[in-house]
Design a protein around this motif. Sequence first.
Motif, PDB file in Angstrom:
ATOM      1  N   LEU A  20      41.492 -38.198 -38.575  1.00 29.85           N
ATOM      2  CA  LEU A  20      40.779 -39.324 -39.166  1.00 29.85           C
ATOM      3  C   LEU A  20      39.554 -38.857 -39.933  1.00 29.85           C
ATOM      4  CD1 LEU A  20      40.803 -41.714 -36.074  1.00 29.85           C
ATOM      5  CD2 LEU A  20      42.438 -41.640 -37.963  1.00 29.85           C
ATOM      6  N   ASN A  21      39.175 -39.629 -40.956  1.00 26.89           N
ATOM      7  CA  ASN A  21      37.920 -39.310 -41.643  1.00 26.89           C
ATOM      8  C   ASN A  21      36.757 -39.895 -40.834  1.00 26.89           C
ATOM      9  OD1 ASN A  21      37.356 -42.034 -42.442  1.00 26.89           O
ATOM     10  ND2 ASN A  21      38.729 -41.803 -44.185  1.00 26.89           N
ATOM     11  N   GLU A  22      35.544 -39.622 -41.278  1.00 28.21           N
ATOM     12  CA  GLU A  22      34.359 -40.019 -40.510  1.00 28.21           C
ATOM     13  C   GLU A  22      34.272 -41.521 -40.285  1.00 28.21           C
ATOM     14  OE1 GLU A  22      29.506 -39.634 -40.833  1.00 28.21           O
ATOM     15  OE2 GLU A  22      30.770 -38.353 -42.062  1.00 28.21           O
ATOM     16  N   ARG A  23      34.581 -42.299 -41.308  1.00 23.18           N
ATOM     17  CA  ARG A  23      34.509 -43.764 -41.201  1.00 23.18           C
ATOM     18  C   ARG A  23      35.547 -44.276 -40.204  1.00 23.18           C
ATOM     19  NH1 ARG A  23      34.283 -46.866 -46.669  1.00 23.18           N
ATOM     20  NH2 ARG A  23      32.433 -45.586 -46.698  1.00 23.18           N
ATOM     21  N   GLU A  24      36.757 -43.726 -40.258  1.00 20.85           N
ATOM     22  CA  GLU A  24      37.815 -44.146 -39.335  1.00 20.85           C
ATOM     23  C   GLU A  24      37.457 -43.786 -37.894  1.00 20.85           C
ATOM     24  OE1 GLU A  24      41.688 -43.725 -42.288  1.00 20.85           O
ATOM     25  OE2 GLU A  24      40.869 -41.926 -41.325  1.00 20.85           O
ATOM     26  N   ARG A  25      36.862 -42.614 -37.695  1.00 24.61           N
ATOM     27  CA  ARG A  25      36.440 -42.215 -36.344  1.00 24.61           C
ATOM     28  C   ARG A  25      35.378 -43.159 -35.814  1.00 24.61           C
ATOM     29  NH1 ARG A  25      37.095 -36.896 -38.410  1.00 24.61           N
ATOM     30  NH2 ARG A  25      34.900 -36.784 -39.006  1.00 24.61           N
ATOM     31  N   LEU A  26      34.440 -43.553 -36.670  1.00 16.91           N
ATOM     32  CA  LEU A  26      33.376 -44.472 -36.257  1.00 16.91           C
ATOM     33  C   LEU A  26      33.958 -45.821 -35.840  1.00 16.91           C
ATOM     34  CD1 LEU A  26      30.403 -45.191 -35.932  1.00 16.91           C
ATOM     35  CD2 LEU A  26      30.373 -45.789 -38.362  1.00 16.91           C
ATOM     36  N   VAL A  27      34.887 -46.344 -36.646  1.00 20.89           N
ATOM     37  CA  VAL A  27      35.511 -47.632 -36.324  1.00 20.89           C
ATOM     38  C   VAL A  27      36.259 -47.532 -34.995  1.00 20.89           C
ATOM     39  CG1 VAL A  27      37.297 -49.275 -37.028  1.00 20.89           C
ATOM     40  CG2 VAL A  27      35.650 -48.425 -38.699  1.00 20.89           C
ATOM     41  N   LEU A  28      36.991 -46.440 -34.793  1.00 17.66           N
ATOM     42  CA  LEU A  28      37.741 -46.256 -33.556  1.00 17.66           C
ATOM     43  C   LEU A  28      36.810 -46.153 -32.349  1.00 17.66           C
ATOM     44  CD1 LEU A  28      40.489 -45.954 -32.248  1.00 17.66           C
ATOM     45  CD2 LEU A  28      40.372 -43.505 -32.712  1.00 17.66           C
ATOM     46  N   GLN A  29      35.724 -45.418 -32.490  1.00 16.29           N
ATOM     47  CA  GLN A  29      34.756 -45.307 -31.393  1.00 16.29           C
ATOM     48  C   GLN A  29      34.170 -46.672 -31.046  1.00 16.29           C
ATOM     49  OE1 GLN A  29      32.042 -42.446 -33.052  1.00 16.29           O
ATOM     50  NE2 GLN A  29      32.880 -40.787 -31.817  1.00 16.29           N
ATOM     51  N   MET A  30      33.812 -47.442 -32.062  1.00 19.40           N
ATOM     52  CA  MET A  30      33.230 -48.763 -31.828  1.00 19.40           C
ATOM     53  C   MET A  30      34.255 -49.687 -31.175  1.00 19.40           C
ATOM     54  SD  MET A  30      31.087 -49.102 -35.372  1.00 19.40           S
ATOM     55  CE  MET A  30      30.595 -50.795 -35.112  1.00 19.40           C
ATOM     56  N   PHE A  31      35.514 -49.618 -31.631  1.00 18.95           N
ATOM     57  CA  PHE A  31      36.567 -50.453 -31.061  1.00 18.95           C
ATOM     58  C   PHE A  31      36.774 -50.129 -29.584  1.00 18.95           C
ATOM     59  CE2 PHE A  31      41.038 -51.420 -30.124  1.00 18.95           C
ATOM     60  CZ  PHE A  31      41.081 -52.750 -30.507  1.00 18.95           C
ATOM     61  N   ARG A  32      36.755 -48.860 -29.238  1.00 18.87           N
ATOM     62  CA  ARG A  32      36.961 -48.446 -27.848  1.00 18.87           C
ATOM     63  C   ARG A  32      35.829 -48.871 -26.936  1.00 18.87           C
ATOM     64  NH1 ARG A  32      39.491 -42.384 -28.695  1.00 18.87           N
ATOM     65  NH2 ARG A  32      41.571 -43.083 -29.284  1.00 18.87           N
ATOM     66  N   GLN A  33      34.654 -49.130 -27.486  1.00 18.24           N
ATOM     67  CA  GLN A  33      33.513 -49.569 -26.676  1.00 18.24           C
ATOM     68  C   GLN A  33      33.604 -51.049 -26.303  1.00 18.24           C
ATOM     69  OE1 GLN A  33      30.029 -48.497 -28.898  1.00 18.24           O
ATOM     70  NE2 GLN A  33      30.308 -46.307 -28.534  1.00 18.24           N
ATOM     71  N   LEU A  34      34.465 -51.786 -26.993  1.00 18.67           N
ATOM     72  CA  LEU A  34      34.615 -53.206 -26.712  1.00 18.67           C
ATOM     73  C   LEU A  34      35.425 -53.410 -25.432  1.00 18.67           C
ATOM     74  CD1 LEU A  34      35.612 -54.378 -30.298  1.00 18.67           C
ATOM     75  CD2 LEU A  34      33.351 -54.521 -29.233  1.00 18.67           C
ATOM     76  N   ASP A  35      35.228 -54.556 -24.790  1.00 21.83           N
ATOM     77  CA  ASP A  35      36.061 -54.847 -23.629  1.00 21.83           C
ATOM     78  C   ASP A  35      37.440 -55.318 -24.103  1.00 21.83           C
ATOM     79  OD1 ASP A  35      36.089 -57.697 -24.066  1.00 21.83           O
ATOM     80  OD2 ASP A  35      34.218 -57.902 -22.956  1.00 21.83           O
ATOM     81  N   GLN A  36      38.354 -55.460 -23.169  1.00 23.95           N
ATOM     82  CA  GLN A  36      39.749 -55.759 -23.506  1.00 23.95           C
ATOM     83  C   GLN A  36      39.894 -57.074 -24.282  1.00 23.95           C
ATOM     84  OE1 GLN A  36      42.389 -55.992 -20.146  1.00 23.95           O
ATOM     85  NE2 GLN A  36      44.106 -55.249 -21.360  1.00 23.95           N
ATOM     86  N   GLN A  37      39.149 -58.095 -23.893  1.00 26.43           N
ATOM     87  CA  GLN A  37      39.251 -59.383 -24.575  1.00 26.43           C
ATOM     88  C   GLN A  37      38.748 -59.282 -26.012  1.00 26.43           C
ATOM     89  OE1 GLN A  37      40.782 -62.243 -23.474  1.00 26.43           O
ATOM     90  NE2 GLN A  37      40.547 -62.751 -25.623  1.00 26.43           N
ATOM     91  N   GLN A  38      37.669 -58.574 -26.211  1.00 26.86           N
ATOM     92  CA  GLN A  38      37.139 -58.391 -27.565  1.00 26.86           C
ATOM     93  C   GLN A  38      38.133 -57.624 -28.439  1.00 26.86           C
ATOM     94  OE1 GLN A  38      33.521 -56.505 -26.205  1.00 26.86           O
ATOM     95  NE2 GLN A  38      32.290 -58.262 -26.856  1.00 26.86           N
ATOM     96  N   GLN A  39      38.779 -56.609 -27.867  1.00 25.16           N
ATOM     97  CA  GLN A  39      39.792 -55.857 -28.606  1.00 25.16           C
ATOM     98  C   GLN A  39      40.955 -56.758 -29.004  1.00 25.16           C
ATOM     99  OE1 GLN A  39      40.946 -52.452 -26.270  1.00 25.16           O
ATOM    100  NE2 GLN A  39      39.017 -51.391 -26.617  1.00 25.16           N
TER     101      GLN A  39
END
Length: 52
Positions: A20-39
Motif C-alpha cells: 500500500l502507499n502511504e495514504r492507503e496505509r493511513l486509511v487502513l490504520q484509522m479503520f482498524r482503530q474503529l470499533d466493529q459497529q463503526q467499521q
Amino acid sequence: MSTSKMVQAEQSDNVEFGNLNERERLVLQMFRQLDQQQQKDILRFIEVLLSV
C-alpha cells in the motif's frame, strides 16, 4: 487466539501493508482503530456509494 496464529495474522497484515502507499496505509490504520459497529457503518456507506 494462540501466539502462532497471532504471529501469522500479523505477518499477513505486514505483507498486505507493504503493497500500500502511504495514504492507503493511513486509511487502513484509522479503520482498524474503529470499533466493529463503526467499521460496519463505514462499509455500509461505501456499499451505497458504489451501488449508485
